[in-house]
Design a protein around this motif. Structure first.
Motif, PDB file in Angstrom:
ATOM      1  N   ALA A 131       0.811  -1.220   0.000  1.00  0.00           N
ATOM      2  CA  ALA A 131       0.000   0.000   0.000  1.00  0.00           C
ATOM      3  C   ALA A 131       0.843   1.268   0.000  1.00  0.00           C
ATOM      4  N   GLY A 132       1.935   1.272   0.748  1.00  0.00           N
ATOM      5  CA  GLY A 132       2.756   2.478   0.832  1.00  0.00           C
ATOM      6  C   GLY A 132       3.949   2.484  -0.105  1.00  0.00           C
ATOM      7  N   GLN A 133       3.983   1.553  -1.054  1.00  0.00           N
ATOM      8  CA  GLN A 133       5.127   1.448  -1.967  1.00  0.00           C
ATOM      9  C   GLN A 133       4.668   1.674  -3.406  1.00  0.00           C
ATOM     10  N   ARG A 134       4.414   2.914  -3.722  1.00  0.00           N
ATOM     11  CA  ARG A 134       3.849   3.274  -5.026  1.00  0.00           C
ATOM     12  C   ARG A 134       4.731   2.831  -6.187  1.00  0.00           C
ATOM     13  N   GLU A 135       6.027   3.072  -6.086  1.00  0.00           N
ATOM     14  CA  GLU A 135       6.922   2.719  -7.193  1.00  0.00           C
ATOM     15  C   GLU A 135       7.013   1.207  -7.391  1.00  0.00           C
ATOM     16  N   VAL A 136       6.975   0.477  -6.303  1.00  0.00           N
ATOM     17  CA  VAL A 136       6.996  -0.991  -6.406  1.00  0.00           C
ATOM     18  C   VAL A 136       5.729  -1.482  -7.082  1.00  0.00           C
ATOM     19  N   ARG A 137       4.588  -0.949  -6.651  1.00  0.00           N
ATOM     20  CA  ARG A 137       3.309  -1.344  -7.262  1.00  0.00           C
ATOM     21  C   ARG A 137       3.321  -1.052  -8.755  1.00  0.00           C
ATOM     22  N   ARG A 138       3.850   0.098  -9.119  1.00  0.00           N
ATOM     23  CA  ARG A 138       3.897   0.483 -10.531  1.00  0.00           C
ATOM     24  C   ARG A 138       4.779  -0.481 -11.321  1.00  0.00           C
ATOM     25  N   ARG A 217     -20.059  -7.165  15.840  1.00  0.00           N
ATOM     26  CA  ARG A 217     -21.260  -6.398  15.521  1.00  0.00           C
ATOM     27  C   ARG A 217     -21.272  -5.993  14.048  1.00  0.00           C
ATOM     28  N   LEU A 218     -20.104  -5.538  13.559  1.00  0.00           N
ATOM     29  CA  LEU A 218     -20.014  -5.126  12.158  1.00  0.00           C
ATOM     30  C   LEU A 218     -20.210  -6.328  11.234  1.00  0.00           C
ATOM     31  N   ALA A 219     -19.614  -7.467  11.578  1.00  0.00           N
ATOM     32  CA  ALA A 219     -19.777  -8.669  10.764  1.00  0.00           C
ATOM     33  C   ALA A 219     -21.239  -9.096  10.701  1.00  0.00           C
ATOM     34  N   THR A 220     -21.947  -8.950  11.815  1.00  0.00           N
ATOM     35  CA  THR A 220     -23.374  -9.298  11.848  1.00  0.00           C
ATOM     36  C   THR A 220     -24.177  -8.387  10.930  1.00  0.00           C
ATOM     37  N   ILE A 221     -23.888  -7.080  10.994  1.00  0.00           N
ATOM     38  CA  ILE A 221     -24.593  -6.116  10.147  1.00  0.00           C
ATOM     39  C   ILE A 221     -24.364  -6.423   8.670  1.00  0.00           C
ATOM     40  N   LEU A 222     -23.104  -6.694   8.320  1.00  0.00           N
ATOM     41  CA  LEU A 222     -22.784  -6.974   6.923  1.00  0.00           C
ATOM     42  C   LEU A 222     -23.359  -8.319   6.479  1.00  0.00           C
ATOM     43  N   ARG A 223     -23.365  -9.301   7.367  1.00  0.00           N
ATOM     44  CA  ARG A 223     -23.948 -10.604   7.026  1.00  0.00           C
ATOM     45  C   ARG A 223     -25.430 -10.456   6.708  1.00  0.00           C
ATOM     46  N   GLU A 224     -26.122  -9.650   7.504  1.00  0.00           N
ATOM     47  CA  GLU A 224     -27.551  -9.425   7.266  1.00  0.00           C
ATOM     48  C   GLU A 224     -27.770  -8.648   5.975  1.00  0.00           C
ATOM     49  N   ALA A 225     -26.831  -7.739   5.665  1.00  0.00           N
ATOM     50  CA  ALA A 225     -26.981  -6.928   4.452  1.00  0.00           C
ATOM     51  C   ALA A 225     -26.725  -7.741   3.193  1.00  0.00           C
ATOM     52  N   TYR A 226     -25.721  -8.655   3.246  1.00  0.00           N
ATOM     53  CA  TYR A 226     -25.324  -9.400   2.048  1.00  0.00           C
ATOM     54  C   TYR A 226     -25.870 -10.822   1.997  1.00  0.00           C
ATOM     55  N   GLY A 227     -26.479 -11.261   3.088  1.00  0.00           N
ATOM     56  CA  GLY A 227     -27.088 -12.579   3.085  1.00  0.00           C
ATOM     57  C   GLY A 227     -26.103 -13.724   3.114  1.00  0.00           C
ATOM     58  N   ARG A 228     -24.869 -13.474   3.567  1.00  0.00           N
ATOM     59  CA  ARG A 228     -23.856 -14.522   3.674  1.00  0.00           C
ATOM     60  C   ARG A 228     -22.806 -14.095   4.680  1.00  0.00           C
ATOM     61  N   GLU A 229     -21.961 -15.056   5.100  1.00  0.00           N
ATOM     62  CA  GLU A 229     -20.918 -14.732   6.055  1.00  0.00           C
ATOM     63  C   GLU A 229     -19.942 -13.726   5.441  1.00  0.00           C
ATOM     64  N   VAL A 230     -19.386 -12.874   6.285  1.00  0.00           N
ATOM     65  CA  VAL A 230     -18.476 -11.823   5.832  1.00  0.00           C
ATOM     66  C   VAL A 230     -17.156 -11.936   6.575  1.00  0.00           C
ATOM     67  N   GLN A 231     -16.064 -11.966   5.812  1.00  0.00           N
ATOM     68  CA  GLN A 231     -14.720 -11.964   6.395  1.00  0.00           C
ATOM     69  C   GLN A 231     -14.243 -10.521   6.477  1.00  0.00           C
ATOM     70  N   LEU A 232     -13.901 -10.067   7.675  1.00  0.00           N
ATOM     71  CA  LEU A 232     -13.425  -8.703   7.853  1.00  0.00           C
ATOM     72  C   LEU A 232     -11.900  -8.658   7.764  1.00  0.00           C
ATOM     73  N   ASN A 233     -11.386  -7.808   6.908  1.00  0.00           N
ATOM     74  CA  ASN A 233      -9.957  -7.506   6.864  1.00  0.00           C
ATOM     75  C   ASN A 233      -9.799  -6.075   7.353  1.00  0.00           C
ATOM     76  N   ILE A 234      -9.208  -5.915   8.532  1.00  0.00           N
ATOM     77  CA  ILE A 234      -9.106  -4.601   9.171  1.00  0.00           C
ATOM     78  C   ILE A 234      -7.778  -3.942   8.806  1.00  0.00           C
ATOM     79  N   VAL A 235      -7.860  -2.702   8.304  1.00  0.00           N
ATOM     80  CA  VAL A 235      -6.669  -1.929   7.943  1.00  0.00           C
ATOM     81  C   VAL A 235      -6.684  -0.629   8.737  1.00  0.00           C
ATOM     82  N   ARG A 236      -5.596  -0.360   9.459  1.00  0.00           N
ATOM     83  CA  ARG A 236      -5.498   0.896  10.211  1.00  0.00           C
ATOM     84  C   ARG A 236      -4.849   1.964   9.342  1.00  0.00           C
ATOM     85  N   ASP A 237      -5.477   3.151   9.308  1.00  0.00           N
ATOM     86  CA  ASP A 237      -4.967   4.260   8.515  1.00  0.00           C
ATOM     87  C   ASP A 237      -5.081   5.522   9.358  1.00  0.00           C
ATOM     88  N   PRO A 238      -3.955   6.107   9.804  1.00  0.00           N
ATOM     89  CA  PRO A 238      -4.009   7.301  10.672  1.00  0.00           C
ATOM     90  C   PRO A 238      -4.660   8.505  10.006  1.00  0.00           C
TER      91      PRO A 238
END
Length: 270
Positions: A131-138, A217-238
């Motif tokens: 994510a923080g390596q723009r030149e590498v990604r390019r 709680r968030l996984a439950t909300i998303l599961r109800e919204a999408y009708g299936r189990e949801v895998q959460l990938n948490i990313v911290r961004d200051p």
């Protein structure tokens, strides 16, 4: 893909799954042969157009595939022939479909070895590290950089710390970007893993970590919204001052403070 191509791909995936289940850990070998088919399609526009042309007899196209894949596993020849017999909204969709089946084959190996969840986590961590390596990604999707150099860059970044399947996928994404950004391809693979695990992946970007209760709680909300189990990938961004940004596939729910401020500025600007 548009409707016709999506239907053809879904049918091919359904047809391929029993083959992958029977192949088990050898599935990735079938995938590698399918990728050779993809490379042939990408290297010759005339071949791709011919094999995707609905006006050409299906048997004739199947015969051409058999000639093209002379040394391939019969199961690969069979699935490739089924692809060219199908109908596609655009000729490039044929190559995209073959590539997706190849990725499924790699993931089927991980599944057979009990490593699918580990591959999912490794790909997510790798994408996050980039994510923080723009030149590498390019560099990883810049076709002006030799393919061998792009592959070596991936090998250096991973340094043997991941499973064989993760390394195989990461190297392929660098070797043949096919017009996509590198991290986009990794995200697409994550979606395929979620499908195989019958879950949806939601990438949640927040300023601070979520507690286990908040995640549940968030996984439950998303599961109800999408009708299936949801895998959460948490990313911290200051840079996220508050709230959170949730991305599920192509859909983005941006509830951060910065987003609300930007929206307010747009409204004031008229």
């Amino acid at each position: 893909m548009r409707g016709t191509s999506r239907a053809s791909l879904a049918a091919a995936e359904e047809r391929f799954e029993p083959i992958l289940a029977a192949a088990g850990a050898q599935s990735s070998e079938l995938g590698q042969q399918l990728l050779a088919f993809v490379d042939a399609l990408d290297s010759s526009g005339s071949l791709r157009r011919t094999l995707a042309d609905p006006s050409i007899e299906g048997d004739a196209k199947a015969g051409l595939v058999a000639h093209l894949l002379t040394n391939a596993d019969p199961r690969v020849v069979e699935i490739a022939q089924s692809l060219v017999r199908a109908r596609w909204s655009a000729d490039v969709d044929l190559a995209d479909a073959a590539e997706q089946l190849a990725f499924h084959a790699a993931l089927a190996r991980a599944e057979a070895e009990g490593n699918l969840a580990k591959v999912e986590e490794e790909l997510f961590r790798f994408a996050k590290a980039l994510a923080g390596q723009r030149e590498v990604r390019r560099a990883l999707f810049d076709t002006r950089v030799p393919a061998a150099a792009r592959i070596k860059l991936v090998d250096d970044l991973l340094a043997g710390r991941v499973t064989d399947v993760t390394a195989q996928i990461a190297r392929r994404a660098a070797a043949a970007p096919r017009g996509r950004r590198y991290v986009t391809t990794l995200g697409h693979i994550a979606d395929l893993i979620a499908e195989r695990r019958e879950r949806t992946v939601a990438t949640v970007t927040t300023a601070s970590s979520l507690s286990p209760t908040q995640q549940d709680r968030l996984a439950t909300i998303l599961r109800e919204a999408y009708g299936r189990e949801v895998q959460l990938n948490i990313v911290r961004d200051p840079q996220v001052l508050g709230g959170m940004r949730i991305q599920v596939g192509p859909q983005v729910v941006d509830a951060t403070v910065l987003s609300r401020l930007a929206d307010a500025r747009r409204r004031l600007a008229g």
